[in-house]
Enzyme design. Structure first.
Site, short mmCIF file in Angstrom:
data_model
loop_
_atom_site.label_atom_id
_atom_site.label_comp_id
_atom_site.label_asym_id
_atom_site.label_seq_id
_atom_site.Cartn_x
_atom_site.Cartn_y
_atom_site.Cartn_z
N HIS A 161 24.93 56.60 82.10
CA HIS A 161 23.89 55.79 81.47
C HIS A 161 22.58 56.56 81.36
O HIS A 161 21.89 56.53 80.34
CB HIS A 161 23.62 54.52 82.30
N ASP A 190 33.63 54.92 76.17
CA ASP A 190 34.06 53.67 75.53
C ASP A 190 34.15 53.94 74.02
O ASP A 190 33.37 53.40 73.23
CB ASP A 190 33.08 52.55 75.85
N SER A 209 31.85 55.55 85.49
CA SER A 209 31.96 54.15 85.10
C SER A 209 31.42 53.29 86.22
O SER A 209 31.60 53.61 87.41
CB SER A 209 33.43 53.79 84.83
#
Length: 284
Positions: free
Chosen positions: A37, A150, A185
């Protein structure tokens, strides 16, 4: 960095930025932030005058209530992790802000949403497409940043932005991995020590299978061997292990054009996903 919880407060800030002629980037997340992120936030800050990170655990993209209940919620530590990166806002709406009483609209993307996680998790991508559309409109973003881990989600979001004439440009960013190759993740936090030691086999098996198909091996026999390798290593049920075209995500039997190899498998009660690029082989 300010923490904003309402659409009205968010809009007041974005309108002031627009009056100043500033560009806006958004990084949509469900929290439990990790280095993957943060790499998106870092890129967004490099490419935009202002950056909004959103944190909303979206109930509409969970088809399993137990999975929703177990999803990590770590707002305080997430805010702390963001501090060095220069984001302007952490936007943390609650359910009433996102889906007020009487909410009755769903955004649905066909084609790239079908199969893979779309097949294993009915309604998942309708939930993703709906919340992402709302976040783009609420943040007024010029660019939105998504990780390639993703990859199906990335294609769904890219398709909806194109089809709905949204001004937000979708920026795909490379998967960030742990030193042992496991794709980062938020779900990795739920693995116990034994499962965490097993999980990196996913990346190794995918890399071997991708190399084999790039050398011209048919997908069917390569994927059968990969499933055996995963089972021997202690992985649980495999939801899917498939070769699909890039970017159309259509099933393929040979890597005769750009493709990706996709995997979703269970380990220690946690569903892990990953994908790797497969270079097309040069036919004789």
């Amino acid at each position: 960095m300010k923490i904003i919880r309402t659409k009205a407060d968010l809009r007041a800030l974005t309108e002031s930025w627009r009056r100043a002629g500033e560009t806006i980037g958004v990084v949509p997340t469900m929290g439990a932030l990790h280095a993957g992120h943060l790499s998106l936030v870092e890129r967004a800050c490099a490419e935009n005058d202002r950056v909004i990170v959103t944190l909303f655990v979206n109930p509409k993209q969970f088809n399993n209530p137990e999975d929703l209940a177990k999803y990590p919620r770590t707002e305080d530590s997430d805010a702390e992790k963001l501090t060095p990166y220069g984001a302007d806002i952490l936007y943390v709406p609650d359910g009433a802000q996102m889906y007020p009483e009487g909410f009755a609209t769903t955004v649905s993307v066909t084609g790239v949403s079908e199969g893979l996680c779309g097949g294993a998790r009915p309604g998942h991508f309708d939930g993703v497409a709906t919340v992402v559309t709302k976040l783009f409109l609420q943040t007024d973003a010029d660019r939105a940043y998504f990780g390639e881990k993703d990859y199906q989600q990335l294609q769904v979001v890219t398709r909806l932005a194109l089809d709905l004439d949204l001004k937000t440009r979708i920026v795909g960013c490379p998967t960030v991995r742990e030193d042992d190759g496991l794709a980062m993740s938020s779900r990795n936090l739920r693995l116990d020590d034994s499962a965490r030691a097993t999980a990196p086999v996913i990346g190794r098996v995918l890399d071997r299978a991708a190399a084999s198909m790039s050398a011209g091996q048919p997908a069917e026999e390569t994927l059968a061997r990969a499933r055996e390798d995963l089972a021997r290593a202690g992985m649980g049920e495999v939801d899917y292990l498939e070769l699909r075209g890039d970017p159309d995500l259509k099933l393929m039997t040979h890597a005769d054009r750009p493709a990706r190899l996709f995997l979703a498998a269970w380990l220690d009660g946690v569903r892990l996903i990953d994908n790797v690029a497969v270079a097309p082989y040069a036919s004789q």
